[in-house]
Design an enzyme around this catalytic site. Structure first.
Site, PDB file in Angstrom:
ATOM      1  N   HIS A   1      -3.252   7.041   1.726  1.00 33.81           N
ATOM      2  CA  HIS A   1      -3.705   5.732   1.250  1.00 33.81           C
ATOM      3  C   HIS A   1      -5.097   5.462   1.812  1.00 33.81           C
ATOM      4  O   HIS A   1      -5.349   5.644   3.003  1.00 33.81           O
ATOM      5  CB  HIS A   1      -2.717   4.663   1.693  1.00 33.81           C
ATOM      6  CG  HIS A   1      -3.248   3.274   1.613  1.00 33.81           C
ATOM      7  ND1 HIS A   1      -3.805   2.757   0.450  1.00 33.81           N
ATOM      8  CD2 HIS A   1      -3.336   2.286   2.553  1.00 33.81           C
ATOM      9  CE1 HIS A   1      -4.199   1.517   0.690  1.00 33.81           C
ATOM     10  NE2 HIS A   1      -3.928   1.212   1.946  1.00 33.81           N
TER      11      HIS A   1
ATOM     12  N   ASN B   1     -10.190  -0.370  -0.298  1.00 34.71           N
ATOM     13  CA  ASN B   1      -8.737  -0.303  -0.263  1.00 34.71           C
ATOM     14  C   ASN B   1      -8.180  -0.967  -1.519  1.00 34.71           C
ATOM     15  O   ASN B   1      -8.239  -2.182  -1.660  1.00 34.71           O
ATOM     16  CB  ASN B   1      -8.234  -1.015   1.001  1.00 34.71           C
ATOM     17  CG  ASN B   1      -6.722  -1.027   1.126  1.00 34.71           C
ATOM     18  OD1 ASN B   1      -5.994  -0.760   0.177  1.00 34.71           O
ATOM     19  ND2 ASN B   1      -6.243  -1.368   2.309  1.00 34.71           N
TER      20      ASN B   1
ATOM     21  N   CYS C   1       0.816  -1.221   0.000  1.00 29.99           N
ATOM     22  CA  CYS C   1       0.000   0.000   0.000  1.00 29.99           C
ATOM     23  C   CYS C   1       0.847   1.268   0.000  1.00 29.99           C
ATOM     24  O   CYS C   1       0.316   2.358  -0.221  1.00 29.99           O
ATOM     25  CB  CYS C   1      -0.955  -0.013   1.183  1.00 29.99           C
ATOM     26  SG  CYS C   1      -2.050  -1.449   1.212  1.00 29.99           S
TER      27      CYS C   1
END
Length: 334
Positions: free
Chosen positions: A259, A289, A117
């Site tokens: 993020h 996500n 990520c």
């Protein structure tokens, strides 16, 4: 501002792409014991885009990349380097070269970068080094992941979180200015077990005396509480260090772009930095996500709808598996 050779970096185009198929929380409740209220209240996620078996990472990445090239007003043949940040390649030997072929960027060298990520932020810093040394003038940076391939759809703690997508930016050399103002990158392998997509070997006997490991990868496992504690402590620190290197204060930041992991994390980090909610970019309600894709997708949407304007200062930070985390401070546009 960071010292370098005199060659600066400008971020001149953005693009994004997501699978056409989406699954909202109500639909997910038919797959696993959960509900829209449970997911939305804990994560801020309402739906996620999921790639069907015929969709490949290289296709999503190339679509996002082409949109970024179009915005920058250049062709694929102008690209010197392609960096693909991904943890879910179509081919473990690398997928960036497949994206290169898909785009027709035949003058570009291409490679994958894996930092989960944090991958897009790590990729931005990596690409900038090639530009600042004079090695390359035009870089296409991609963040793309198809995490639905590696989710345990019976684990309601993790399956509600992840979606698929791709985002891209064009980074170009500029002699008169530098738009990448500061950065800070960190890793801590001692915390690796908090979030993994680990290889699971199975012994295969080759001879009576020799065995090798063969197998596949275990689905994503995560200690959500530990990741939350890590993020709300470490992400504000790394943003503050990047701002210090950029010689900027939090008040001079126009947009906080984190993020897109969990709305609670975004809120907590913004609060610790005293960034007002109207400066925090969030689109996880629509995408979930998407790992390395989350920052460039949110960036592209904010650029295209006019929120992010040329010259705006963006503080961005990625954080996740590794554990890795990092921040970059940049100005949008030429």
């Amino acid at each position: 501002m960071l010292q370098h050779s005199g060659i600066g970096v400008a971020i001149t185009g953005s693009g994004s792409a997501a699978p056409l198929t989406s699954l909202d929380n109500q639909g997910l409740s038919q797959v696993v014991d959960t509900s829209d209220e449970w997911i939305a209240s804990r994560t801020g996620i309402r739906q996620r885009h999921l790639a069907d078996p015929a969709v490949y990472l290289r296709q999503l990445a190339a679509e996002a990349g082409q949109r970024a090239l179009d915005m920058a007003g250049i062709s694929a043949l102008d690209v010197d380097l392609i960096v693909l940040a991904t943890s879910t390649p179509d081919d473990l030997f690398g997928t960036a070269s497949l994206v290169q072929a898909e785009l027709g960027a035949m003058k570009a060298v291409a490679f994958d970068l894996t930092a989960a990520c944090s991958g897009f932020v790590f990729g931005m810093v990596t690409a900038s080094q090639f530009i600042r040394t004079g090695a390359y003038k035009t870089v296409l940076l991609l963040g793309a992941d198809i995490l639905s391939r590696w989710v345990d759809w019976s684990d309601r703690r993790t399956c509600v979180l992840f979606g698929d997508g791709a985002g891209a930016v064009v980074m170009q050399a500029r002699s008169e200015s530098d738009r990448l103002l500061g950065f800070e990158l960190r890793s801590d392998g001692n915390q690796n077990s908090c979030l993994t997509l680990a290889y699971q070997p199975e012994a295969k006997a080759l001879t009576s005396e020799l065995s090798v490991g063969q197998g596949s990868f275990h689905p994503i496992t995560m200690n959500g509480q530990e990741v939350y504690r890590f993020a709300i402590k470490r992400v504000p620190e790394v943003i503050e260090k990047a701002l210090f290197k950029a010689n900027l204060s939090v008040e001079q930041v126009d947009w906080l772009l984190l993020h897109q992991a969990n709305q609670r994390i975004l809120d907590a980090v913004a609060q610790r930095l005293t960034v007002p909610p109207d400066k925090v970019l969030s689109n996880m309600a629509k995408y979930g996500n998407t790992s390395a894709a989350s920052i460039p997708i949110a960036l592209d949407e904010a650029v295209r709808d006019g929120r992010i304007k040329p010259g705006d200062v963006v503080a961005t930070a990625g954080f996740g598996a590794g554990l890795t985390w990092g921040a970059a401070i940049f100005q949008w546009g030429n």
